[in-house]
Design a protein around this motif. Structure first.
Motif, PDB file in Angstrom:
ATOM      1  N   SER A 113      -1.890   7.524  -2.558  1.00 18.10           N
ATOM      2  CA  SER A 113      -2.911   6.498  -2.746  1.00 18.10           C
ATOM      3  C   SER A 113      -4.312   7.076  -2.868  1.00 18.10           C
ATOM      4  O   SER A 113      -5.159   6.522  -3.569  1.00 18.10           O
ATOM      5  CB  SER A 113      -2.867   5.490  -1.591  1.00 18.10           C
ATOM      6  OG  SER A 113      -1.676   4.741  -1.635  1.00 18.10           O
ATOM      7  N   GLY A 133       4.971   6.843  -1.655  1.00 15.81           N
ATOM      8  CA  GLY A 133       4.675   7.556  -0.421  1.00 15.81           C
ATOM      9  C   GLY A 133       5.942   8.162   0.144  1.00 15.81           C
ATOM     10  O   GLY A 133       7.019   8.093  -0.462  1.00 15.81           O
ATOM     11  N   TRP A 134       5.818   8.769   1.318  1.00 18.14           N
ATOM     12  CA  TRP A 134       6.959   9.431   1.933  1.00 18.14           C
ATOM     13  C   TRP A 134       6.887   9.278   3.445  1.00 18.14           C
ATOM     14  O   TRP A 134       5.821   9.139   4.046  1.00 18.14           O
ATOM     15  CB  TRP A 134       6.984  10.904   1.554  1.00 18.14           C
ATOM     16  CG  TRP A 134       5.645  11.577   1.658  1.00 18.14           C
ATOM     17  CD1 TRP A 134       5.062  12.146   2.757  1.00 18.14           C
ATOM     18  CD2 TRP A 134       4.685  11.722   0.599  1.00 18.14           C
ATOM     19  NE1 TRP A 134       3.817  12.636   2.461  1.00 18.14           N
ATOM     20  CE2 TRP A 134       3.551  12.394   1.138  1.00 18.14           C
ATOM     21  CE3 TRP A 134       4.681  11.352  -0.748  1.00 18.14           C
ATOM     22  CZ2 TRP A 134       2.427  12.694   0.368  1.00 18.14           C
ATOM     23  CZ3 TRP A 134       3.559  11.656  -1.504  1.00 18.14           C
ATOM     24  CH2 TRP A 134       2.455  12.319  -0.953  1.00 18.14           C
ATOM     25  N   SER A 147       7.090   2.853  -0.327  1.00 21.71           N
ATOM     26  CA  SER A 147       5.979   2.282  -1.107  1.00 21.71           C
ATOM     27  C   SER A 147       4.669   2.444  -0.349  1.00 21.71           C
ATOM     28  O   SER A 147       4.003   1.467  -0.012  1.00 21.71           O
ATOM     29  CB  SER A 147       6.256   0.805  -1.406  1.00 21.71           C
ATOM     30  OG  SER A 147       7.418   0.656  -2.162  1.00 21.71           O
ATOM     31  N   GLY A 148       4.316   3.673  -0.063  1.00 26.93           N
ATOM     32  CA  GLY A 148       3.074   3.935   0.632  1.00 26.93           C
ATOM     33  C   GLY A 148       3.218   3.931   2.137  1.00 26.93           C
ATOM     34  O   GLY A 148       4.273   3.594   2.703  1.00 26.93           O
ATOM     35  N   VAL A 149       2.127   4.292   2.821  1.00 30.80           N
ATOM     36  CA  VAL A 149       2.132   4.373   4.279  1.00 30.80           C
ATOM     37  C   VAL A 149       2.338   2.990   4.899  1.00 30.80           C
ATOM     38  O   VAL A 149       2.903   2.874   5.993  1.00 30.80           O
ATOM     39  CB  VAL A 149       0.830   5.020   4.774  1.00 30.80           C
ATOM     40  CG1 VAL A 149       0.734   4.983   6.295  1.00 30.80           C
ATOM     41  CG2 VAL A 149       0.734   6.462   4.287  1.00 30.80           C
ATOM     42  N   HIS A 181      13.494   2.893  -3.653  1.00 34.79           N
ATOM     43  CA  HIS A 181      12.316   2.899  -4.515  1.00 34.79           C
ATOM     44  C   HIS A 181      12.737   3.008  -5.977  1.00 34.79           C
ATOM     45  O   HIS A 181      13.779   3.602  -6.285  1.00 34.79           O
ATOM     46  CB  HIS A 181      11.415   4.069  -4.136  1.00 34.79           C
ATOM     47  CG  HIS A 181       9.995   3.885  -4.514  1.00 34.79           C
ATOM     48  ND1 HIS A 181       9.156   3.018  -3.842  1.00 34.79           N
ATOM     49  CD2 HIS A 181       9.241   4.424  -5.505  1.00 34.79           C
ATOM     50  CE1 HIS A 181       7.958   3.042  -4.390  1.00 34.79           C
ATOM     51  NE2 HIS A 181       7.987   3.888  -5.410  1.00 34.79           N
ATOM     52  N   ARG A 201       2.087   2.848  -5.616  1.00 35.11           N
ATOM     53  CA  ARG A 201       2.971   2.510  -4.493  1.00 35.11           C
ATOM     54  C   ARG A 201       4.033   3.586  -4.285  1.00 35.11           C
ATOM     55  O   ARG A 201       5.230   3.338  -4.315  1.00 35.11           O
ATOM     56  CB  ARG A 201       3.641   1.132  -4.685  1.00 35.11           C
ATOM     57  CG  ARG A 201       2.708  -0.008  -4.985  1.00 35.11           C
ATOM     58  CD  ARG A 201       1.485  -0.088  -4.074  1.00 35.11           C
ATOM     59  NE  ARG A 201       1.813  -0.121  -2.652  1.00 35.11           N
ATOM     60  CZ  ARG A 201       1.163   0.589  -1.729  1.00 35.11           C
ATOM     61  NH1 ARG A 201       0.174   1.405  -2.063  1.00 35.11           N
ATOM     62  NH2 ARG A 201       1.525   0.495  -0.481  1.00 35.11           N
ATOM     63  N   SER A 216       1.040   9.532   1.357  1.00 36.14           N
ATOM     64  CA  SER A 216       1.192   8.847   0.074  1.00 36.14           C
ATOM     65  C   SER A 216       0.281   9.470  -0.965  1.00 36.14           C
ATOM     66  O   SER A 216      -0.515  10.366  -0.665  1.00 36.14           O
ATOM     67  CB  SER A 216       0.871   7.354   0.219  1.00 36.14           C
ATOM     68  OG  SER A 216      -0.524   7.136   0.248  1.00 36.14           O
ATOM     69  N   TYR A 257      -3.219  10.320   6.022  1.00 37.04           N
ATOM     70  CA  TYR A 257      -3.686   9.559   4.866  1.00 37.04           C
ATOM     71  C   TYR A 257      -4.574  10.352   3.903  1.00 37.04           C
ATOM     72  O   TYR A 257      -4.626  10.067   2.711  1.00 37.04           O
ATOM     73  CB  TYR A 257      -4.415   8.290   5.330  1.00 37.04           C
ATOM     74  CG  TYR A 257      -5.785   8.541   5.917  1.00 37.04           C
ATOM     75  CD1 TYR A 257      -6.932   8.314   5.172  1.00 37.04           C
ATOM     76  CD2 TYR A 257      -5.924   9.020   7.214  1.00 37.04           C
ATOM     77  CE1 TYR A 257      -8.181   8.554   5.700  1.00 37.04           C
ATOM     78  CE2 TYR A 257      -7.170   9.263   7.750  1.00 37.04           C
ATOM     79  CZ  TYR A 257      -8.290   9.027   6.997  1.00 37.04           C
ATOM     80  OH  TYR A 257      -9.522   9.274   7.516  1.00 37.04           O
TER      81      TYR A 257
END
Length: 482
Positions: A318, A328-329, A186-188, A351, A326, A316, A289
């Motif tokens: 974002s 990311g990897w 769910s994101g960085v 996820h 939400r 991500s 990012y």
């Protein structure tokens, strides 16, 4: 109501009982549940205050036009739940244990300021979100998703998505991407927290962070029981000497476009950083990012591609799609893979499947590449507008860092200082800005600087709003100097 002769605290016909009338009119099969729900809500909301005596079941049934059995059942159910109390021959009362619920749900999501011009960094332009393409992908996924994929997923993520991400990251960021070592997160922020727990379990109680750097790292690692150690930068990136002296064995970096200074790590510094990690049997945690957004040349490849066994790589959508997705990897070294996957499993069991399948389709059809190109064009235009406006309204201003990302560092001449006074003046005029020292770790302090250094975000602003905001900033400073 006949209960007025026998009930010392008659309530029939009052607004509280009127709440039950729609429930009494519900279809026969749902009437009992509806009455219970309505009575329960009347107590929760405070319409029926603690200590209120209720009408007898016979009287209330007569007034509502329902069977006495339904009222008796409702009284018994709510008494069992603690909303009501009763005693033989004493009637039924609202329990004193119930407290009225607050009739609102607060929204704690971060919101943009109400400033006339908001240059606070970190926010992409959500109006660029590709709604039509996303909706088309969603329809396709819902139509074709196998039933079994609606069950609990592999905690690493759907194989289809991990395969698509491996192709994307290898092609665009130069990483060594094995789908077996990609974890969908769910994101960085979640990637950071997961890594924090894994490092803590391995006995590491400290992790190095760039100074200046992202203020989020402190709280994210603290949640995992890990303390952050601020480490200085130089013109090439993280200074290796202080890193070696710190004693840490893991360090967080943003080598493609350091936040907030905007520098890109030099090739020499990348090599030195990896040599350090090997010498201490440690890890580099790479936060990529905004690595896709470089405006003067092709983006520099990720550090992970030089040594995938020493670098954990996180990214991500974002900045490219929307932070609210939400998605990311995290690409992890083999030595950490099992521990990271197990920690991810215990955190949330994986996820959401539909979101993963949707994003996989978005990647496979080329929609994500098109979105990146669209953002690239828009953000480059906005950066150019900001640089031009600074040159026009603040002669002598210098924009430092590479032409990349979603923010710039603007160094204004000494005559506009001191920094705190400058920020105070433009804030009073309705311009939201963040000075560079805001991103300096408190324990490390900040070197002296006579002028003004601002971290200015531009991605969420149109070129027209950017130029107007910089002009407003200049007018505010000039007005105070006259």
């Amino acid at each position: 109501m006949t209960s007025s002769e026998t009930n010392p605290d008659p309530r029939a016909g009052s607004p509280a009982w009127e709440l039950l009338l729609p429930a009494a009119s519900a279809p026969a099969r749902a009437r009992g549940r509806s009455l219970q729900a309505a009575l329960r809500e009347a107590v929760r909301s405070g319409r029926l205050a603690p200590g209120t005596r209720l009408p007898s079941s016979r009287d209330l049934a007569a007034d509502l036009g329902v069977s006495r059995g339904l009222i008796t059942e409702a009284y018994e159910q709510l008494t069992a739940e603690g909303y009501l109390r009763s005693g033989r021959g004493a009637g039924t009362w609202v329990s004193g244990a119930v407290r009225a619920a607050r009739p609102r749900a607060r929204d704690l999501a971060p919101r943009a300021t109400h400033a006339r011009a908001d240059f606070v960094p970190g926010t992409p332009d959500m109006s660029l979100f590709p709604r039509a393409a996303w909706a088309a992908a969603q329809r396709g996924v819902l139509a074709g998703l196998p039933h079994h994929e609606l069950g609990y997923p592999d905690p690493r993520g759907l194989p289809r998505l991990r395969t698509a991400l491996a192709e994307l990251l290898a092609r665009r960021r130069g990483v060594v991407a094995d789908p077996e070592r990609i974890v969908v997160v769910s994101g960085v922020s979640q990637a950071t927290t997961v890594l924090g727990f894994v490092l803590h379990a391995r006995g590491m109680r400290e992790v190095g962070v760039e100074n200046p750097g992202s203020p989020q790292h402190d709280s994210l690692y603290a949640a995992a029981g890990v303390t952050t150690v601020p480490l200085p930068l130089d013109a090439e990136g993280l200074a290796v000497g202080p890193l070696r002296e710190s004693g840490v064995r893991s360090v967080v970096t943003t080598p493609a476009h350091q936040f907030p200074t905007g520098i890109a790590y030099s090739a020499r510094r990348r090599t030195e950083l990896l040599d350090w990690a090997r010498s201490v049997d440690g890890f580099v945690l790479e936060d990529d990012y905004d690595g896709d957004f470089r405006y003067d040349r092709a983006p520099v490849g990720a550090l992970q591609g030089l040594d995938p066994e020493r670098v954990a790589y996180a990214g991500s959508v974002s900045k490219s799609l929307a932070p609210g997705l939400r998605l990311g990897w995290l690409l992890v070294p083999e030595a950490l893979a099992e521990e990271v996957v197990e920690r991810k499993r215990t955190m949330d069991l994986g996820h959401p499947t539909l979101d993963q399948a949707l994003f996989a389709r978005f990647l496979e059809r080329g929609d994500y590449d098109r979105q990146l190109r669209r953002c690239q064009r828009a953000y480059r235009e906005r950066r150019d507008a900001l640089v031009g406006a600074l040159e026009e309204h603040f002669p002598g201003a210098e924009v430092t860092g590479i032409a990349a990302g979603l923010h710039v560092i603007a160094a204004l001449p000494e005559r506009y200082g001191p920094e705190k006074r400058f920020v105070s003046r433009v804030t009073a005029a309705g311009v939201a800005v963040r000075p560079l020292p805001d991103y300096t770790h408190a324990r490390a302090g900040d070197v002296g600087h006579a002028g003004v250094r601002l971290v200015l975000g531009y991605a969420h602003l149109s070129p027209t709003r950017i130029r107007a905001g910089v002009r407003l900033m200049a007018e505010a400073v000039a007005a105070r100097q006259r």
